[in-house]
Design a protein around this motif. Structure first.
Motif, PDB file in Angstrom:
ATOM      1  N   LEU A   1     -19.516 -11.409  25.066  1.00 36.50           N
ATOM      2  CA  LEU A   1     -18.852 -11.860  23.824  1.00 36.50           C
ATOM      3  C   LEU A   1     -19.904 -12.293  22.796  1.00 36.50           C
ATOM      4  N   VAL A   2     -19.774 -11.771  21.603  1.00 38.23           N
ATOM      5  CA  VAL A   2     -20.722 -12.139  20.541  1.00 38.23           C
ATOM      6  C   VAL A   2     -20.344 -13.514  19.982  1.00 38.23           C
ATOM      7  N   ASN A   3     -21.363 -14.354  19.847  1.00 38.73           N
ATOM      8  CA  ASN A   3     -21.079 -15.662  19.237  1.00 38.73           C
ATOM      9  C   ASN A   3     -21.099 -15.501  17.726  1.00 38.73           C
ATOM     10  N   ASN A   4     -19.902 -15.539  17.119  1.00 35.32           N
ATOM     11  CA  ASN A   4     -19.861 -15.351  15.664  1.00 35.32           C
ATOM     12  C   ASN A   4     -19.673 -16.674  14.930  1.00 35.32           C
ATOM     13  N   LYS A   5     -19.978 -17.767  15.630  1.00 33.21           N
ATOM     14  CA  LYS A   5     -19.880 -19.081  14.976  1.00 33.21           C
ATOM     15  C   LYS A   5     -21.044 -19.234  14.007  1.00 33.21           C
ATOM     16  N   LYS A   6     -20.779 -19.858  12.867  1.00 31.89           N
ATOM     17  CA  LYS A   6     -21.807 -19.964  11.841  1.00 31.89           C
ATOM     18  C   LYS A   6     -22.014 -21.402  11.378  1.00 31.89           C
ATOM     19  N   ALA A   7     -23.291 -21.766  11.250  1.00 34.62           N
ATOM     20  CA  ALA A   7     -23.614 -23.085  10.676  1.00 34.62           C
ATOM     21  C   ALA A   7     -23.145 -23.054   9.226  1.00 34.62           C
ATOM     22  N   THR A   8     -22.186 -23.917   8.916  1.00 33.33           N
ATOM     23  CA  THR A   8     -21.450 -23.808   7.655  1.00 33.33           C
ATOM     24  C   THR A   8     -21.410 -25.117   6.890  1.00 33.33           C
ATOM     25  N   VAL A   9     -21.804 -25.048   5.638  1.00 32.25           N
ATOM     26  CA  VAL A   9     -21.595 -26.199   4.753  1.00 32.25           C
ATOM     27  C   VAL A   9     -20.192 -26.090   4.171  1.00 32.25           C
ATOM     28  N   ILE A  10     -19.417 -27.157   4.272  1.00 29.61           N
ATOM     29  CA  ILE A  10     -18.144 -27.219   3.558  1.00 29.61           C
ATOM     30  C   ILE A  10     -18.289 -28.288   2.475  1.00 29.61           C
ATOM     31  N   ILE A  11     -18.168 -27.841   1.229  1.00 30.79           N
ATOM     32  CA  ILE A  11     -18.220 -28.766   0.093  1.00 30.79           C
ATOM     33  C   ILE A  11     -16.783 -29.114  -0.268  1.00 30.79           C
ATOM     34  N   CYS A  44     -30.869 -23.561   1.304  1.00 36.47           N
ATOM     35  CA  CYS A  44     -31.075 -23.998   2.705  1.00 36.47           C
ATOM     36  C   CYS A  44     -31.359 -22.778   3.583  1.00 36.47           C
ATOM     37  N   GLU A  45     -32.347 -22.885   4.437  1.00 40.69           N
ATOM     38  CA  GLU A  45     -32.707 -21.735   5.280  1.00 40.69           C
ATOM     39  C   GLU A  45     -31.853 -21.614   6.527  1.00 40.69           C
ATOM     40  N   ARG A  46     -31.350 -22.734   7.020  1.00 34.69           N
ATOM     41  CA  ARG A  46     -30.620 -22.701   8.297  1.00 34.69           C
ATOM     42  C   ARG A  46     -29.107 -22.560   8.137  1.00 34.69           C
ATOM     43  N   VAL A  47     -28.648 -22.672   6.913  1.00 30.43           N
ATOM     44  CA  VAL A  47     -27.195 -22.585   6.672  1.00 30.43           C
ATOM     45  C   VAL A  47     -26.788 -21.122   6.569  1.00 30.43           C
ATOM     46  N   GLU A  48     -25.741 -20.745   7.303  1.00 27.96           N
ATOM     47  CA  GLU A  48     -25.331 -19.334   7.323  1.00 27.96           C
ATOM     48  C   GLU A  48     -24.194 -19.019   6.351  1.00 27.96           C
ATOM     49  N   GLN A  49     -23.399 -20.018   6.016  1.00 27.43           N
ATOM     50  CA  GLN A  49     -22.369 -19.786   4.994  1.00 27.43           C
ATOM     51  C   GLN A  49     -21.980 -21.099   4.332  1.00 27.43           C
ATOM     52  N   ILE A  50     -21.489 -20.975   3.099  1.00 27.94           N
ATOM     53  CA  ILE A  50     -21.074 -22.142   2.320  1.00 27.94           C
ATOM     54  C   ILE A  50     -19.640 -21.912   1.863  1.00 27.94           C
ATOM     55  N   ILE A  51     -18.812 -22.919   2.074  1.00 28.80           N
ATOM     56  CA  ILE A  51     -17.404 -22.832   1.651  1.00 28.80           C
ATOM     57  C   ILE A  51     -17.134 -23.970   0.663  1.00 28.80           C
ATOM     58  N   GLN A  88      -8.709 -26.432   8.650  1.00 31.19           N
ATOM     59  CA  GLN A  88      -8.201 -25.075   8.401  1.00 31.19           C
ATOM     60  C   GLN A  88      -9.311 -24.148   7.883  1.00 31.19           C
ATOM     61  N   ALA A  89     -10.183 -24.689   7.033  1.00 29.93           N
ATOM     62  CA  ALA A  89     -11.292 -23.884   6.489  1.00 29.93           C
ATOM     63  C   ALA A  89     -12.258 -23.501   7.609  1.00 29.93           C
ATOM     64  N   ALA A  90     -12.579 -24.466   8.473  1.00 26.35           N
ATOM     65  CA  ALA A  90     -13.516 -24.218   9.581  1.00 26.35           C
ATOM     66  C   ALA A  90     -12.934 -23.187  10.544  1.00 26.35           C
ATOM     67  N   LEU A  91     -11.631 -23.309  10.791  1.00 24.99           N
ATOM     68  CA  LEU A  91     -10.930 -22.381  11.684  1.00 24.99           C
ATOM     69  C   LEU A  91     -10.986 -20.955  11.124  1.00 24.99           C
ATOM     70  N   LYS A  92     -10.672 -20.844   9.854  1.00 29.27           N
ATOM     71  CA  LYS A  92     -10.616 -19.527   9.208  1.00 29.27           C
ATOM     72  C   LYS A  92     -11.974 -18.818   9.195  1.00 29.27           C
ATOM     73  N   PHE A  93     -13.046 -19.586   8.966  1.00 32.19           N
ATOM     74  CA  PHE A  93     -14.365 -18.957   8.784  1.00 32.19           C
ATOM     75  C   PHE A  93     -15.319 -19.157   9.964  1.00 32.19           C
ATOM     76  N   ASN A  94     -14.759 -19.536  11.150  1.00 34.80           N
ATOM     77  CA  ASN A  94     -15.611 -19.710  12.344  1.00 34.80           C
ATOM     78  C   ASN A  94     -16.782 -20.660  12.129  1.00 34.80           C
ATOM     79  N   ALA A  95     -16.523 -21.766  11.472  1.00 29.29           N
ATOM     80  CA  ALA A  95     -17.593 -22.708  11.153  1.00 29.29           C
ATOM     81  C   ALA A  95     -17.916 -23.588  12.360  1.00 29.29           C
ATOM     82  N   ASP A  96     -19.172 -23.567  12.791  1.00 26.96           N
ATOM     83  CA  ASP A  96     -19.623 -24.429  13.884  1.00 26.96           C
ATOM     84  C   ASP A  96     -21.136 -24.303  14.011  1.00 26.96           C
ATOM     85  N   PRO A  97     -21.879 -25.377  13.753  1.00 28.61           N
ATOM     86  CA  PRO A  97     -21.435 -26.693  13.305  1.00 28.61           C
ATOM     87  C   PRO A  97     -21.016 -26.696  11.835  1.00 28.61           C
ATOM     88  N   ILE A  98     -20.419 -27.816  11.444  1.00 26.58           N
ATOM     89  CA  ILE A  98     -19.946 -28.000  10.069  1.00 26.58           C
ATOM     90  C   ILE A  98     -20.806 -29.068   9.414  1.00 26.58           C
TER      91      ILE A  98
END
Length: 255
Positions: A1-11, A44-51, A88-98
């Motif tokens: 299983l591919v880990n598609n979780k992404k280090a995500t900033v939620i603003i 940020c270099e380590r952040v994979e997505q921003i919401i 809900q945002a984290a769930l939708k976009f596979n955010a982990d960690p947040i």
């Protein structure tokens, strides 16, 4: 299983603000305040997505447009229950960690965020934050937590303040969550770089004018600038820290 979780900033941001309405859209050198937060976080270099997570009010559509222009993700959720919006945002976009950032921190430091995220990823804590016992300037607040902790909080938090401010249920429960307070070597929590009042906005405008055309600089750069211009931080020194959270605790007590 591919880990598609992404280090995500939620603003979290919305235009409705009791003390300074529309502050997230207030102009600093012809760009809205929220634009600076987004652009700084994009470096940020380590952040994979921003919401950008905003509310479902008509007035907040403007924020979605800005998110689109800046090529980041956006999410629309409950206006008052920000915890639910985050979940809900984290769930939708596979955010982990947040990584939680609020829309009133135009000097959020991408270098500090990368360091803290690196620390979080290398250690086994549920929650890493520089706000449990603040040692950084107010307005550099960074909270990093796992999706698992967010889900538990979403399922268990009951108080209005816990839903409005997302993380109190976590940091009030060290028996349930493993917490780490990320400290600065020097005590700088007396500096106020968040924007809640008109005077805060004046200070931020002056800081950005000083650094122009640069929009990305570290908190140490700002401190150094203040040493050359000591009057600058006096602009807003009379305002209390954490007024918003303190206000919603009073709301809890009314129940």
């Amino acid at each position: 299983l591919v880990n598609n979780k992404k280090a995500t900033v939620i603003i979290q941001a919305r235009t409705q603000s009791t003390r300074l309405p529309n502050k997230v859209l207030a102009l600093i050198n012809h760009k809205p305040l929220i634009w600076y937060i987004i652009e700084r976080l994009k470096s940020c270099e380590r952040v994979e997505q921003i919401i950008l997570a905003t509310s479902n009010r008509e007035e907040d559509k403007k924020l979605i447009e800005i998110a689109n222009d800046c090529k980041i993700l956006s999410f629309v959720g409950d206006e008052k229950d920000v915890l639910s919006r985050f979940y809900q945002a984290a769930l939708k976009f596979n955010a982990d960690p947040i990584i939680r950032i609020t829309g009133d921190c135009p000097l959020v430091d991408p270098y500090l965020l990368d360091k803290m995220l690196g620390f979080y990823l290398e250690n086994g804590y549920d929650f890493v934050s520089n706000t449990i016992i603040p040692t950084y300037p107010d307005g550099l607040d960074i909270e990093i937590f796992s999706f698992k902790s967010l889900r538990k909080t979403f399922n268990e938090a009951k108080l209005k303040s816990e839903k409005e401010h997302v993380t109190p249920y976590i940091w009030k429960n060290p028996g349930i969550f493993q917490l780490y307070n990320y400290r600065n070597k020097e005590e700088l929590s007396n500096y106020r770089w968040t924007v809640d009042e008109q005077l805060d906005l004046e200070l931020i405008r002056q800081i950005y004018s000083n650094f122009k055309p640069k929009i990305i600089f570290s908190f140490q750069d700002v401190i150094e600038m203040g040493k050359l211009n000591p009057q600058i931080f006096k602009i807003n020194e009379k305002i209390n820290r954490n007024e918003g959270y303190l206000k919603s605790i009073k709301e809890d007590d009314k129940k």
